[in-house]
Design a protein around this motif. Structure first.
Motif, mmCIF file in Angstrom:
data_model
loop_
_atom_site.group_PDB
_atom_site.id
_atom_site.type_symbol
_atom_site.label_atom_id
_atom_site.label_comp_id
_atom_site.label_asym_id
_atom_site.label_seq_id
_atom_site.Cartn_x
_atom_site.Cartn_y
_atom_site.Cartn_z
ATOM 1 N N THR A 176 0.846 -1.181 0.000
ATOM 2 C CA THR A 176 0.000 0.000 0.000
ATOM 3 C C THR A 176 0.882 1.231 0.000
ATOM 4 O O THR A 176 2.097 1.150 0.216
ATOM 5 N N PHE A 177 0.270 2.372 -0.229
ATOM 6 C CA PHE A 177 1.012 3.632 -0.179
ATOM 7 C C PHE A 177 1.682 3.797 1.184
ATOM 8 O O PHE A 177 2.816 4.241 1.285
ATOM 9 N N GLY A 178 0.978 3.424 2.236
ATOM 10 C CA GLY A 178 1.525 3.541 3.592
ATOM 11 C C GLY A 178 2.788 2.723 3.780
ATOM 12 O O GLY A 178 3.734 3.162 4.428
ATOM 13 N N ASP A 179 2.805 1.514 3.232
ATOM 14 C CA ASP A 179 4.001 0.668 3.326
ATOM 15 C C ASP A 179 5.196 1.323 2.648
ATOM 16 O O ASP A 179 6.304 1.345 3.183
ATOM 17 N N ILE A 180 4.955 1.852 1.459
ATOM 18 C CA ILE A 180 6.037 2.493 0.712
ATOM 19 C C ILE A 180 6.511 3.745 1.425
ATOM 20 O O ILE A 180 7.711 3.993 1.559
ATOM 21 N N TYR A 181 5.572 4.552 1.937
ATOM 22 C CA TYR A 181 5.925 5.773 2.664
ATOM 23 C C TYR A 181 6.759 5.444 3.899
ATOM 24 O O TYR A 181 7.793 6.054 4.143
ATOM 25 N N TYR A 237 8.568 2.859 4.505
ATOM 26 C CA TYR A 237 9.888 2.348 4.137
ATOM 27 C C TYR A 237 10.804 3.472 3.656
ATOM 28 O O TYR A 237 11.950 3.577 4.073
ATOM 29 N N LEU A 238 10.296 4.333 2.788
ATOM 30 C CA LEU A 238 11.152 5.356 2.192
ATOM 31 C C LEU A 238 11.384 6.566 3.094
ATOM 32 O O LEU A 238 12.458 7.152 3.083
ATOM 33 N N ILE A 239 10.388 6.969 3.862
ATOM 34 C CA ILE A 239 10.478 8.215 4.615
ATOM 35 C C ILE A 239 10.715 7.984 6.101
ATOM 36 O O ILE A 239 11.588 8.598 6.712
ATOM 37 N N ASP A 240 9.953 7.114 6.720
ATOM 38 C CA ASP A 240 10.047 6.957 8.175
ATOM 39 C C ASP A 240 11.131 5.994 8.631
ATOM 40 O O ASP A 240 11.428 5.918 9.809
ATOM 41 N N THR A 241 11.734 5.254 7.730
ATOM 42 C CA THR A 241 12.841 4.381 8.109
ATOM 43 C C THR A 241 14.065 5.253 8.377
ATOM 44 O O THR A 241 14.358 6.154 7.586
ATOM 45 N N PRO A 242 14.767 5.034 9.486
ATOM 46 C CA PRO A 242 15.942 5.883 9.769
ATOM 47 C C PRO A 242 16.963 5.829 8.638
ATOM 48 O O PRO A 242 17.362 4.755 8.204
ATOM 49 N N ILE A 302 19.641 8.826 6.042
ATOM 50 C CA ILE A 302 20.182 10.179 5.948
ATOM 51 C C ILE A 302 19.124 11.154 5.460
ATOM 52 O O ILE A 302 19.285 12.362 5.585
ATOM 53 N N TYR A 303 18.023 10.644 4.913
ATOM 54 C CA TYR A 303 16.941 11.496 4.433
ATOM 55 C C TYR A 303 15.840 11.577 5.480
ATOM 56 O O TYR A 303 15.403 10.570 6.003
ATOM 57 N N THR A 304 15.382 12.774 5.763
ATOM 58 C CA THR A 304 14.298 12.985 6.714
ATOM 59 C C THR A 304 13.167 13.719 6.012
ATOM 60 O O THR A 304 13.305 14.173 4.878
ATOM 61 N N LYS A 305 12.043 13.864 6.717
ATOM 62 C CA LYS A 305 10.924 14.609 6.150
ATOM 63 C C LYS A 305 11.346 16.035 5.818
ATOM 64 O O LYS A 305 10.995 16.574 4.773
ATOM 65 N N GLU A 306 12.116 16.630 6.713
ATOM 66 C CA GLU A 306 12.548 18.009 6.516
ATOM 67 C C GLU A 306 13.487 18.145 5.319
ATOM 68 O O GLU A 306 13.383 19.076 4.535
ATOM 69 N N SER A 307 14.398 17.194 5.161
ATOM 70 C CA SER A 307 15.323 17.281 4.036
ATOM 71 C C SER A 307 14.612 17.036 2.703
ATOM 72 O O SER A 307 14.999 17.601 1.680
ATOM 73 N N MET A 308 13.564 16.238 2.725
ATOM 74 C CA MET A 308 12.803 16.008 1.498
ATOM 75 C C MET A 308 11.990 17.252 1.112
ATOM 76 O O MET A 308 11.775 17.522 -0.056
ATOM 77 N N LYS A 309 11.558 18.014 2.115
ATOM 78 C CA LYS A 309 10.792 19.230 1.842
ATOM 79 C C LYS A 309 11.692 20.379 1.398
ATOM 80 O O LYS A 309 11.207 21.367 0.861
ATOM 81 N N ALA A 310 12.984 20.271 1.603
ATOM 82 C CA ALA A 310 13.923 21.344 1.294
ATOM 83 C C ALA A 310 14.459 21.244 -0.138
ATOM 84 O O ALA A 310 15.533 21.749 -0.429
#
Length: 94
Positions: free
Chosen positions: A64-69, A71-76, A78-86
């Motif tokens: 599902t979208f949640g699984d992918i999110y 894995y890609l975003i909430d997994t520790p 070097i990329y964080t939510k903030e760095s993706m928004k920047a």
């Protein structure tokens, strides 16, 4: 080492179409690379799994979208939510 050779030789019959097209020496190296637990067990041939998935979508895992999110975003990493928004600060964006 003899155990690995015996295990890999018996495993040569269950290889994918790609692996079956290799030379005998390459097939043996390929099957030895799939061995783990000191050569007593073998991983499945990844090309055989890919062949099965591509021909039978019912065997694909449920994602599902949640699984992918998660894995890609909430997994520790070097990329964080903030760095993706920047992304607007990147040279490529300008």
């Amino acid at each position: 080492m003899a155990d690995k050779a015996n295990t890999s030789t018996s495993y040569l019959n269950n290889l994918s179409a790609y692996a079956s097209s290799l030379s005998v020496e390459a097939k043996e190296r390929y099957s030895v690379k799939l061995l783990y637990n000191t050569g007593t067990k073998s991983l499945p041939d990844p090309y055989a799994i890919a062949e099965k998935w591509s021909s039978d979508p019912s065997t694909w895992p449920d994602l599902t979208f949640g699984d992918i999110y998660l894995y890609l975003i909430d997994t520790p990493s070097i990329y964080t939510k903030e760095s993706m928004k920047a992304y607007k600060s990147l040279e490529a964006y300008k």
